[in-house]
Design an enzyme around this catalytic site. Structure first.
Site, PDB file in Angstrom:
ATOM      1  N   SER A  72      -9.986   5.787  12.811  1.00 18.11           N
ATOM      2  CA  SER A  72      -9.880   6.508  11.546  1.00 18.11           C
ATOM      3  C   SER A  72      -8.769   6.027  10.627  1.00 18.11           C
ATOM      4  CB  SER A  72      -9.714   8.011  11.805  1.00 18.11           C
ATOM      5  OG  SER A  72     -10.957   8.584  12.156  1.00 18.11           O
ATOM      6  N   LYS A 211      -1.661   7.965   8.367  1.00 21.62           N
ATOM      7  CA  LYS A 211      -2.982   8.364   8.853  1.00 21.62           C
ATOM      8  C   LYS A 211      -3.070   8.081  10.344  1.00 21.62           C
ATOM      9  CE  LYS A 211      -7.220   9.790   8.707  1.00 21.62           C
ATOM     10  NZ  LYS A 211      -7.081  10.214  10.128  1.00 21.62           N
ATOM     11  N   THR A 212      -3.653   9.026  11.072  1.00 21.27           N
ATOM     12  CA  THR A 212      -3.910   8.842  12.498  1.00 21.27           C
ATOM     13  C   THR A 212      -5.255   8.160  12.721  1.00 21.27           C
ATOM     14  OG1 THR A 212      -4.908  11.033  12.594  1.00 21.27           O
ATOM     15  CG2 THR A 212      -2.577  10.855  13.218  1.00 21.27           C
ATOM     16  N   GLY A 213      -5.452   7.691  13.927  1.00 20.06           N
ATOM     17  CA  GLY A 213      -6.739   7.162  14.367  1.00 20.06           C
ATOM     18  C   GLY A 213      -6.867   7.339  15.865  1.00 20.06           C
TER      19      GLY A 213
END
Length: 272
Positions: A72, A211-213
């Site tokens: 993501s 942003k995380t993923g």
């Protein structure tokens, strides 16, 4: 704009190639970072691009150079491409839900714009954006960004989740450096909007965009936390990834990332 990376695990210097300069950067192992990962009980890497010191500062260089699925974190370039191509007018344009009736997160069911979608990491919404962009235009945009291995295969809705797209932590910082400074080969207005929707924290004189993923969520896989800190006129792009065993490790991405930024004195310690 950042065009490419030349790196060798065995060597000392790596090269950052920009539109108007070739800058030799060195890897600086930061001894304060490894204990953070050991305490958290995870294998991972953190890297910060410090252009003032002409260095990548971090821990676990070998992993920092290894490519993984962006998961993501690809919502950042996906947002930029969608805005630049006009498939959405702005980050608040509502997009109907078109995914599975029983999604991973119930919040995804409501129509929302990218501003809300990136905060709840709405996978079906970004898959819809990718369909609107189309395979050919997406491939061209990824190549224009020189994003990771630049390979998206034949499925426009899964290439950042299941492959073949892959990117290293070092390459993440290169891409994010261009976005933070609005020097990517896309409209500056689109880059500004993406910067706005990725801002998650800040204070006097500084802001944090991230942003995380999570590749293979909710199972074992690679977890990301990437972004940049803007402090005065300086930007500090960073990328963290860890080997996640499951949901218990999910909070460790941002926790370790913030701890690493504090250890390097990039963001202040929280007020007690």
């Amino acid at each position: 704009m950042v065009f490419g990376l030349r790196a060798s695990v065995a060597g000392v210097a790596v090269t950052l190639i920009s539109a108007n300069q070739v800058m030799a950067l060195t890897w600086r192992e930061e001894p304060s970072l490894r204990p953070l990962f050991e305490k958290a009980g995870v294998d991972g890497t953190f890297v910060l691009l410090d252009e003032r010191d002409r260095a990548w500062r971090g821990t676990n260089r070998q992993r920092a150079e290894q490519r993984f699925s962006p998961a993501s974190t690809f919502k950042i370039p996906n947002s930029l491409i969608a805005l630049s191509l006009g498939v959405v007018a702005n980050v608040d344009q509502l997009i109907p839900y078109t995914g599975d009736p029983n999604p991973f997160m119930r919040e995804w069911l409501e129509p929302m714009g990218m501003r809300g979608a990136i905060r709840v990491s709405n996978v079906p919404l970004y898959q819809e954006l990718a369909r609107r962009i189309g395979l050919a235009r997406m491939q061209a945009a990824i190549q224009r960004l020189h994003y990771g291995n630049e390979q998206i295969g034949s499925n426009v809705t899964t290439f950042w989740l299941r492959g073949p797209l892959a990117i290293s932590a070092i390459e993440q910082t290169q891409f994010l450096a261009g976005l933070a400074k609005r020097t990517l080969p896309f409209p500056a207005a689109a880059q500004q909007q993406v910067a706005e929707i990725t801002r998650i924290d800040g204070g006097p004189g500084w802001s944090l965009h991230a942003k995380t993923g999570w590749q293979n969520a909710p199972g074992a896989g690679v977890g990301w936390w990437v972004g940049w800190v803007k402090r005065g006129d300086q930007v500090y792009p960073f990328a963290l990834n860890i080997a996640m065993r499951g949901s218990a490790d999910a909070p460790k991405r941002e926790q370790l990332g913030r701890e690493s930024l504090r250890a390097l004195k990039i963001i202040p310690k929280p007020n007690r």
